[in-house]
Design an enzyme around this catalytic site. Sequence first.
Site, PDB file in Angstrom:
ATOM      1  CB  CYS A 116      -1.878  -6.868  13.267  1.00  0.00           C
ATOM      2  SG  CYS A 116      -2.262  -7.707  12.061  1.00  0.00           S
ATOM      3  CG  HIS A 256       1.944  -6.514  14.281  1.00  0.00           C
ATOM      4  ND1 HIS A 256       2.464  -7.613  13.916  1.00  0.00           N
ATOM      5  CD2 HIS A 256       1.775  -5.253  13.368  1.00  0.00           C
ATOM      6  CE1 HIS A 256       1.355  -7.582  12.689  1.00  0.00           C
ATOM      7  NE2 HIS A 256       0.697  -6.255  12.529  1.00  0.00           N
ATOM      8  CG  ASN A 286       1.183  -8.041   8.385  1.00  0.00           C
ATOM      9  OD1 ASN A 286       1.143  -8.913  10.012  1.00  0.00           O
ATOM     10  ND2 ASN A 286       0.679  -6.777   8.898  1.00  0.00           N
TER      11      ASN A 286
HETATM   12  O1  UT7 Z   1      -0.979  -4.947  10.248  1.00  0.00           O
HETATM   13  C1  UT7 Z   1      -1.590  -4.684  10.433  1.00  0.00           C
HETATM   14  C2  UT7 Z   1      -1.635  -3.221  10.540  1.00  0.00           C
HETATM   15  N1  UT7 Z   1      -1.342  -2.946   9.367  1.00  0.00           N
HETATM   16  C3  UT7 Z   1      -0.215  -1.646   8.951  1.00  0.00           C
HETATM   17  O2  UT7 Z   1       0.461  -1.011   9.491  1.00  0.00           O
HETATM   18  C4  UT7 Z   1      -0.486  -0.975   7.604  1.00  0.00           C
HETATM   19  C5  UT7 Z   1       0.142   0.637   7.689  1.00  0.00           C
HETATM   20  N2  UT7 Z   1       0.350   0.749   6.305  1.00  0.00           N
HETATM   21  C6  UT7 Z   1       1.503   0.979   6.108  1.00  0.00           C
HETATM   22  O3  UT7 Z   1       2.046  -0.285   6.341  1.00  0.00           O
HETATM   23  C7  UT7 Z   1       1.749   1.149   4.519  1.00  0.00           C
HETATM   24  O4  UT7 Z   1       1.284   2.696   4.427  1.00  0.00           O
HETATM   25  C8  UT7 Z   1       1.713   0.780   3.025  1.00  0.00           C
HETATM   26  C9  UT7 Z   1       3.665  -0.233   2.793  1.00  0.00           C
HETATM   27  C10 UT7 Z   1       0.302  -0.215   2.902  1.00  0.00           C
HETATM   28  C11 UT7 Z   1       1.869   1.984   2.267  1.00  0.00           C
HETATM   29  O5  UT7 Z   1       3.075   2.724   1.725  1.00  0.00           O
HETATM   30  P1  UT7 Z   1       2.785   4.597   2.068  1.00  0.00           P
HETATM   31  O6  UT7 Z   1       4.385   4.230   2.377  1.00  0.00           O
HETATM   32  O7  UT7 Z   1       1.804   4.808   2.841  1.00  0.00           O
HETATM   33  O8  UT7 Z   1       2.540   4.350   0.899  1.00  0.00           O
HETATM   34  P2  UT7 Z   1       1.242   5.047   0.126  1.00  0.00           P
HETATM   35  O9  UT7 Z   1      -1.111   4.249   0.182  1.00  0.00           O
HETATM   36  O10 UT7 Z   1       0.936   6.540   0.508  1.00  0.00           O
HETATM   37  O11 UT7 Z   1       1.471   5.029  -1.388  1.00  0.00           O
HETATM   38  C12 UT7 Z   1       2.321   6.053  -2.304  1.00  0.00           C
HETATM   39  C13 UT7 Z   1       2.257   6.253  -3.416  1.00  0.00           C
HETATM   40  C14 UT7 Z   1       1.384   6.292  -3.872  1.00  0.00           C
HETATM   41  O12 UT7 Z   1       1.308   6.613  -5.313  1.00  0.00           O
HETATM   42  P3  UT7 Z   1       0.970   8.122  -5.802  1.00  0.00           P
HETATM   43  O13 UT7 Z   1      -0.540   8.144  -5.252  1.00  0.00           O
HETATM   44  O14 UT7 Z   1       1.849   8.836  -4.374  1.00  0.00           O
HETATM   45  O15 UT7 Z   1       1.559   8.425  -7.043  1.00  0.00           O
HETATM   46  C15 UT7 Z   1       0.872   4.652  -4.355  1.00  0.00           C
HETATM   47  O16 UT7 Z   1      -0.598   4.897  -5.658  1.00  0.00           O
HETATM   48  O17 UT7 Z   1       2.344   4.824  -3.574  1.00  0.00           O
HETATM   49  C16 UT7 Z   1       1.617   4.220  -4.849  1.00  0.00           C
HETATM   50  N3  UT7 Z   1       2.051   2.780  -4.615  1.00  0.00           N
HETATM   51  C17 UT7 Z   1       2.637   1.700  -4.663  1.00  0.00           C
HETATM   52  N4  UT7 Z   1       4.032   1.658  -5.621  1.00  0.00           N
HETATM   53  C18 UT7 Z   1       4.656   0.658  -5.942  1.00  0.00           C
HETATM   54  C19 UT7 Z   1       0.854   1.372  -2.719  1.00  0.00           C
HETATM   55  N5  UT7 Z   1       1.413   0.185  -3.310  1.00  0.00           N
HETATM   56  C20 UT7 Z   1       2.314   0.443  -3.864  1.00  0.00           C
HETATM   57  C21 UT7 Z   1       2.889  -0.960  -4.607  1.00  0.00           C
HETATM   58  N6  UT7 Z   1       3.866  -0.474  -5.560  1.00  0.00           N
HETATM   59  N7  UT7 Z   1       2.934  -2.181  -4.252  1.00  0.00           N
END
Ligand code: UT7
Length: 329
Positions: A116, A256, A286
């Site tokens: 990225c 980004h 993205n």
């Molecule tokens: O461009 C290259 C660099 N990439 C980035 O900068 C991405 C960086 N990371 C992020 O943007 C975020 O970490 C994500 C958007 C990928 C995920 O968001 P988050 O707030 O960090 O969510 P998480 O992975 O901590 O998950 C929180 C909860 C989990 O459920 P529990 O364990 O709390 O019950 C996940 O299972 O959300 C759940 N979850 C979802 N729920 C609905 C994860 N993905 C989804 C989804 N829809 N798509």
Amino acid sequence: MNRYSAVITGVGGYIPEYVLTNQELEQMVDTSDEWITARTGIKERRLLKGDAQGTSVLAVKAIQELLQKTDTDPKEVDMIICATVTPDLCFPATANIIGAEIGATNAFSYDLQAACSGFLYGLVTGAQFIETGRYRKVIVVGGDKMSSIIDYEDRATCIIFGDGAGAILLERGEEGFGFRDSVLRSDGSGEQHLYMPAGGSRKPPSVETVQNKEHFVIQNGLPVFKAAVKNMAASAVELMERNQLTADDISYLVPHQANLRIIKATAQSMGISDDKVLVNIQRYGNTTGGTLPLCLWDYEKQLKKGDNIIFAAFGGGFTWGAAYFKWAY
Ligand code: UT7
């Protein structure tokens, strides 16, 4: 001492027609429009459909628009840098394929792989060739067909990424304008948090790797999120301090587009208000190599000569950094 100023003289972009909405994703994986919007800011993304359509298709269309807008003969182009993680082929470079397609018969071209941050690295690299006086017209194109490496059964990644490409032309310009400074970094110890397990020389493709879905992006969201917030902000702030720029001096942040929360945290650390932050993540998601130039493409009309622009990015690798340009038109 650099002999010439490297200025951006035009922007082109291309996004494919197919729109993948949050509502459609709700039918594909266990997710919701509400979750995606709140956690990422994304409402829809574009996908390149059709057989044998690679990243070069996106990049060529973006560059053709750029050449037309800047009234540039492709034969005058000296160099093409293509930032992508989804090359048409392992080799030859997608930049070579693009060069042939657009008729840049006097150029040399290569791909730059920094996930990225690829476009940011390419922008800074390209600017050096102008500054030294070695070349006069350098195209930097960033683009990805992320849909080719995304598992549409994995809700952790399929909601984030989209396809698209943007391109800029770098030329000699007026003194005091164009590229001013950059802070670029990488840290390979972040490899395991954002990567594609197979398909490279360490683990070549096999029936097993395909069955195990190892040709798709794996992302461990939280550590990537934390590192992105910390490092995008730190490099942008370092750049501001080194160039004695206050928040008031900055016209726009071009970040980004990975997550609206990361963008807002970066802007907050820099002390700049929301109206100075260029955002289009809601429409494209993205696009990896495509985010920075597509952001310029969408907001080009708003930019004015003399504006102080800060680019900032973070990506797989890890790779990250920021660049300071004074807008030249
Ligand atoms: O461009 C290259 C660099 N990439 C980035 O900068 C991405 C960086 N990371 C992020 O943007 C975020 O970490 C994500 C958007 C990928 C995920 O968001 P988050 O707030 O960090 O969510 P998480 O992975 O901590 O998950 C929180 C909860 C989990 O459920 P529990 O364990 O709390 O019950 C996940 O299972 O959300 C759940 N979850 C979802 N729920 C609905 C994860 N993905 C989804 C989804 N829809 N798509």
